[in-house]
Write a protein that holds these residues in place. Structure first.
Motif, PDB file in Angstrom:
ATOM      1  N   THR A 147       0.978  -1.099   0.117  1.00 31.73           N
ATOM      2  CA  THR A 147       0.000   0.053  -0.054  1.00 31.73           C
ATOM      3  C   THR A 147       0.744   1.211   0.095  1.00 31.73           C
ATOM      4  O   THR A 147       0.525   2.190  -0.808  1.00 31.73           O
ATOM      5  CB  THR A 147      -0.782  -0.092   1.312  1.00 31.73           C
ATOM      6  OG1 THR A 147      -1.784  -1.345   1.013  1.00 31.73           O
ATOM      7  CG2 THR A 147      -1.942   1.229   1.276  1.00 31.73           C
ATOM      8  N   ALA A 148       1.894   1.242   0.768  1.00 33.10           N
ATOM      9  CA  ALA A 148       2.841   2.334   0.936  1.00 33.10           C
ATOM     10  C   ALA A 148       3.584   2.345  -0.398  1.00 33.10           C
ATOM     11  O   ALA A 148       3.761   3.716  -0.966  1.00 33.10           O
ATOM     12  CB  ALA A 148       3.805   2.156   2.027  1.00 33.10           C
ATOM     13  N   HIS A 149       3.959   1.601  -1.130  1.00 35.20           N
ATOM     14  CA  HIS A 149       4.587   1.557  -2.374  1.00 35.20           C
ATOM     15  C   HIS A 149       3.651   2.170  -3.473  1.00 35.20           C
ATOM     16  O   HIS A 149       4.118   3.241  -4.232  1.00 35.20           O
ATOM     17  CB  HIS A 149       5.049   0.028  -2.754  1.00 35.20           C
ATOM     18  CG  HIS A 149       6.272  -0.099  -3.933  1.00 35.20           C
ATOM     19  ND1 HIS A 149       5.848  -0.021  -5.124  1.00 35.20           N
ATOM     20  CD2 HIS A 149       7.436  -0.166  -3.427  1.00 35.20           C
ATOM     21  CE1 HIS A 149       7.198  -0.047  -5.864  1.00 35.20           C
ATOM     22  NE2 HIS A 149       8.067  -0.140  -4.975  1.00 35.20           N
ATOM     23  N   ARG A 150       2.459   1.768  -3.562  1.00 35.11           N
ATOM     24  CA  ARG A 150       1.409   2.272  -4.407  1.00 35.11           C
ATOM     25  C   ARG A 150       1.295   3.899  -4.197  1.00 35.11           C
ATOM     26  O   ARG A 150       1.207   4.679  -4.890  1.00 35.11           O
ATOM     27  CB  ARG A 150       0.087   1.809  -4.317  1.00 35.11           C
ATOM     28  CG  ARG A 150      -0.831   2.116  -5.075  1.00 35.11           C
ATOM     29  CD  ARG A 150      -2.274   1.376  -5.074  1.00 35.11           C
ATOM     30  NE  ARG A 150      -2.381   0.068  -5.494  1.00 35.11           N
ATOM     31  CZ  ARG A 150      -2.335  -0.367  -6.474  1.00 35.11           C
ATOM     32  NH1 ARG A 150      -2.461   0.609  -7.629  1.00 35.11           N
ATOM     33  NH2 ARG A 150      -2.159  -1.925  -6.925  1.00 35.11           N
ATOM     34  N   ALA A 151       1.036   4.545  -2.829  1.00 34.49           N
ATOM     35  CA  ALA A 151       1.345   5.800  -2.426  1.00 34.49           C
ATOM     36  C   ALA A 151       2.425   6.585  -3.114  1.00 34.49           C
ATOM     37  O   ALA A 151       2.296   7.456  -3.714  1.00 34.49           O
ATOM     38  CB  ALA A 151       1.438   5.990  -1.068  1.00 34.49           C
ATOM     39  N   TRP A 152       3.627   5.973  -3.015  1.00 32.10           N
ATOM     40  CA  TRP A 152       4.814   6.538  -3.578  1.00 32.10           C
ATOM     41  C   TRP A 152       4.790   6.815  -5.078  1.00 32.10           C
ATOM     42  O   TRP A 152       4.898   7.720  -5.559  1.00 32.10           O
ATOM     43  CB  TRP A 152       6.074   5.626  -3.453  1.00 32.10           C
ATOM     44  CG  TRP A 152       7.222   6.063  -4.098  1.00 32.10           C
ATOM     45  CD1 TRP A 152       7.822   7.269  -4.147  1.00 32.10           C
ATOM     46  CD2 TRP A 152       8.011   5.313  -4.744  1.00 32.10           C
ATOM     47  NE1 TRP A 152       8.745   7.379  -4.907  1.00 32.10           N
ATOM     48  CE2 TRP A 152       9.252   5.994  -5.236  1.00 32.10           C
ATOM     49  CE3 TRP A 152       7.958   3.997  -5.360  1.00 32.10           C
ATOM     50  CZ2 TRP A 152      10.050   5.526  -6.172  1.00 32.10           C
ATOM     51  CZ3 TRP A 152       8.893   3.215  -5.888  1.00 32.10           C
ATOM     52  CH2 TRP A 152       9.944   4.272  -6.226  1.00 32.10           C
ATOM     53  N   LEU A 153       4.220   5.755  -5.836  1.00 30.42           N
ATOM     54  CA  LEU A 153       4.070   5.849  -7.273  1.00 30.42           C
ATOM     55  C   LEU A 153       3.230   6.874  -7.687  1.00 30.42           C
ATOM     56  O   LEU A 153       3.051   7.322  -8.819  1.00 30.42           O
ATOM     57  CB  LEU A 153       3.879   4.455  -7.848  1.00 30.42           C
ATOM     58  CG  LEU A 153       4.992   3.493  -7.758  1.00 30.42           C
ATOM     59  CD1 LEU A 153       4.681   1.942  -8.076  1.00 30.42           C
ATOM     60  CD2 LEU A 153       6.194   4.162  -8.383  1.00 30.42           C
ATOM     61  N   LEU A 180       3.842  11.870  -0.491  1.00 34.73           N
ATOM     62  CA  LEU A 180       3.671  10.845  -1.263  1.00 34.73           C
ATOM     63  C   LEU A 180       5.098  10.638  -2.177  1.00 34.73           C
ATOM     64  O   LEU A 180       5.621   9.513  -2.277  1.00 34.73           O
ATOM     65  CB  LEU A 180       2.416  10.757  -2.056  1.00 34.73           C
ATOM     66  CG  LEU A 180       1.225  10.922  -1.539  1.00 34.73           C
ATOM     67  CD1 LEU A 180       0.034  11.230  -2.653  1.00 34.73           C
ATOM     68  CD2 LEU A 180       0.897   9.705  -0.810  1.00 34.73           C
ATOM     69  N   SER A 181       5.406  11.640  -3.106  1.00 32.40           N
ATOM     70  CA  SER A 181       6.469  11.463  -3.787  1.00 32.40           C
ATOM     71  C   SER A 181       7.958  11.448  -3.316  1.00 32.40           C
ATOM     72  O   SER A 181       8.799  10.831  -3.835  1.00 32.40           O
ATOM     73  CB  SER A 181       6.648  12.726  -4.847  1.00 32.40           C
ATOM     74  OG  SER A 181       6.927  13.829  -4.101  1.00 32.40           O
ATOM     75  N   SER A 182       8.027  11.483  -1.930  1.00 30.50           N
ATOM     76  CA  SER A 182       9.345  11.489  -1.417  1.00 30.50           C
ATOM     77  C   SER A 182       9.970  10.178  -1.287  1.00 30.50           C
ATOM     78  O   SER A 182      10.923   9.708  -0.967  1.00 30.50           O
ATOM     79  CB  SER A 182       9.351  12.365  -0.168  1.00 30.50           C
ATOM     80  OG  SER A 182       8.697  11.766   0.914  1.00 30.50           O
ATOM     81  N   GLY A 183       8.830   9.049  -1.208  1.00 28.54           N
ATOM     82  CA  GLY A 183       9.231   7.694  -0.908  1.00 28.54           C
ATOM     83  C   GLY A 183       9.317   7.522   0.574  1.00 28.54           C
ATOM     84  O   GLY A 183       9.628   6.392   1.030  1.00 28.54           O
ATOM     85  N   GLY A 184       8.926   8.295   1.375  1.00 30.63           N
ATOM     86  CA  GLY A 184       8.655   7.930   2.861  1.00 30.63           C
ATOM     87  C   GLY A 184       7.985   7.067   3.282  1.00 30.63           C
ATOM     88  O   GLY A 184       8.060   6.281   4.369  1.00 30.63           O
ATOM     89  N   GLU A 185       6.841   6.910   2.411  1.00 31.97           N
ATOM     90  CA  GLU A 185       5.784   5.882   2.895  1.00 31.97           C
ATOM     91  C   GLU A 185       6.324   4.567   2.817  1.00 31.97           C
ATOM     92  O   GLU A 185       6.432   3.610   3.794  1.00 31.97           O
ATOM     93  CB  GLU A 185       4.481   5.949   1.962  1.00 31.97           C
ATOM     94  CG  GLU A 185       3.620   7.321   1.859  1.00 31.97           C
ATOM     95  CD  GLU A 185       2.685   7.045   3.378  1.00 31.97           C
ATOM     96  OE1 GLU A 185       2.797   5.996   3.848  1.00 31.97           O
ATOM     97  OE2 GLU A 185       1.757   7.870   3.311  1.00 31.97           O
ATOM     98  N   PRO A 186       6.977   4.059   1.578  1.00 34.39           N
ATOM     99  CA  PRO A 186       7.787   2.640   1.809  1.00 34.39           C
ATOM    100  C   PRO A 186       8.683   2.546   2.726  1.00 34.39           C
ATOM    101  O   PRO A 186       8.930   1.362   3.179  1.00 34.39           O
ATOM    102  CB  PRO A 186       7.879   2.308   0.204  1.00 34.39           C
ATOM    103  CG  PRO A 186       7.920   3.542  -0.418  1.00 34.39           C
ATOM    104  CD  PRO A 186       6.881   4.555   0.378  1.00 34.39           C
ATOM    105  N   THR A 187       9.417   3.734   2.907  1.00 37.41           N
ATOM    106  CA  THR A 187      10.631   3.378   3.629  1.00 37.41           C
ATOM    107  C   THR A 187      10.196   3.345   4.871  1.00 37.41           C
ATOM    108  O   THR A 187      10.881   2.242   5.533  1.00 37.41           O
ATOM    109  CB  THR A 187      11.469   4.732   3.568  1.00 37.41           C
ATOM    110  OG1 THR A 187      11.777   5.179   1.909  1.00 37.41           O
ATOM    111  CG2 THR A 187      12.682   4.856   4.311  1.00 37.41           C
TER     112      THR A 187
END
Length: 356
Positions: A147-153, A180-187
């Motif tokens: 879910t976090a990966h999808r948010a980043w994309l 979202l775009s910073s990549g913090g969600e999946p990190t």
């Protein structure tokens, strides 16, 4: 204004520092994987290795199992490579339709073990990483990461859409996008995978925990804009970052934008510290572990960003890690604890947040 004329104040970050004891071993294993990954040519791979992503995530999860830490670090290496080659540069960086089609394939590779792509070299490498996650991650941990990966994309697609039509977002829209775009969600979602400590849903899904996660992402994202400012200026880049947004919409000079961005960032930091202090005593053991990871991550991202060639090397060939002693601000740039007046983030200051 020239690159050398930009004065960046020390970072205010009164959070504990940590790094995994086996970081150099993990980094060596990761570099071997990157060079065999097929993600790009020699120059591209050199910059991916120079991200020192093992050092980066070893600061987020200093107590993680070393093998789990390795896999999380591999995703960070992959993420920086994908970001540079497909998001910030190349034909897809100004073509939101084409990028969205690629993003769909990339996301499917995260969600479906059977997904394939014969044309995109970053997808097989991603499948390898996610396959390793599946070998030790629980269902909830894997779903949170997906879910976090999808948010980043989705955030990157938003950013590319803005760039394609020459749109500079205002500060409210920028913060919503940058979360979202910073990549913090999946990190930050990888904290559970790396440590093996899963936060129960009844705690992880509380609005106050979500707010703390978003604040940690925002602080790190604004710090990264700071880290990359000199490099962006040296290359004549004027795309979306907190400084270009402030200069465009508030008619500020670079120096004034630096001061305004620092105050903005420190107001978020003060709120993060206040809320964490009140949430932690009532948190269960797993949530406390996650909150520690947020703190380590914010501090570690700042430490890493002040040393890494990704931001410091201005030429075509990356240098090494800078080992100059770091200087930190003793006080925030502002004592203002009032809510930010941007709807996208104002809810972090809701009066009933701590009871939710």
């Amino acid at each position: 204004m020239s690159v050398t004329e930009v004065e960046l104040p020390p970072i205010f970050c009164p959070l504990e520092s940590g790094i995994h004891s086996r970081v150099r071993d993990v980094e060596a294993r990761a570099e071997t994987w990157v060079r065999a990954s097929g993600m790009g040519g020699d120059e591209e791979l050199a910059w991916i290795v120079a991200s020192h992503s093992a050092d980066f995530f070893a600061r987020f999860a200093p107590t993680a199992d070393a093998d789990r830490l390795l896999v999380a670090a591999l995703w960070v290496y992959w993420g920086f490579g994908f970001d540079d080659a497909r998001c910030d540069n190349g034909p897809l960086s100004t073509d939101p339709g084409a990028f969205a089609a690629l993003a769909g394939q990339v996301q499917r590779a995260v969600e479906a073990p059977s997904a394939v792509s014969v044309q995109e070299p970053y997808i097989p490498a991603l499948k390898d990483i996610v396959g390793r996650f599946r070998a030790f991650g629980g269902p909830a941990q894997l779903r949170r990461f997906a879910t976090a990966h999808r948010a980043w994309l989705s955030g990157v697609t938003w950013q590319i859409g803005n760039a394609s039509r020459g749109h500079m977002p205002d500060l409210d829209e920028f913060l919503a996008m940058r979360l979202l775009s910073s990549g913090g969600e999946p990190t930050f979602a990888m904290l559970e995978l790396a440590t093996g400590v899963e936060v129960p849903g009844r705690e992880m899904h509380r609005p106050v925990v979500r707010a703390l996660t978003e604040m940690a992402i925002a602080i790190a994202a604004l710090d990264n804009d700071r880290h990359s400012l000199r490099k962006e200026l040296s290359r004549g880049h004027t795309d979306q970052n907190v400084y270009t947004v402030l200069m465009r919409h508030q008619d500020l000079s670079v120096r004034e934008a630096v001061d305004a961005a620092t105050r903005l960032r420190d107001r978020v930091m003060l709120r993060f510290l206040d809320v964490q202090e009140r949430v932690r005593p009532q948190a269960g053991e797993e949530l406390r572990h996650y909150l520690d990871g947020l703190r380590y991550g914010v501090r570690g991202n700042a430490e890493w960003g002040l040393r890494v060639p990704r931001y410091l090397s201005l030429g075509h060939v990356p240098g090494g890690l800078d080992d100059t002693p770091l200087e930190w601000a003793r006080r925030p740039a502002t004592d203002d604890r009032s809510p930010l007046r941007m709807p996208a983030v104002a809810w972090w200051w809701d009066e009933d947040l701590l009871s939710r």
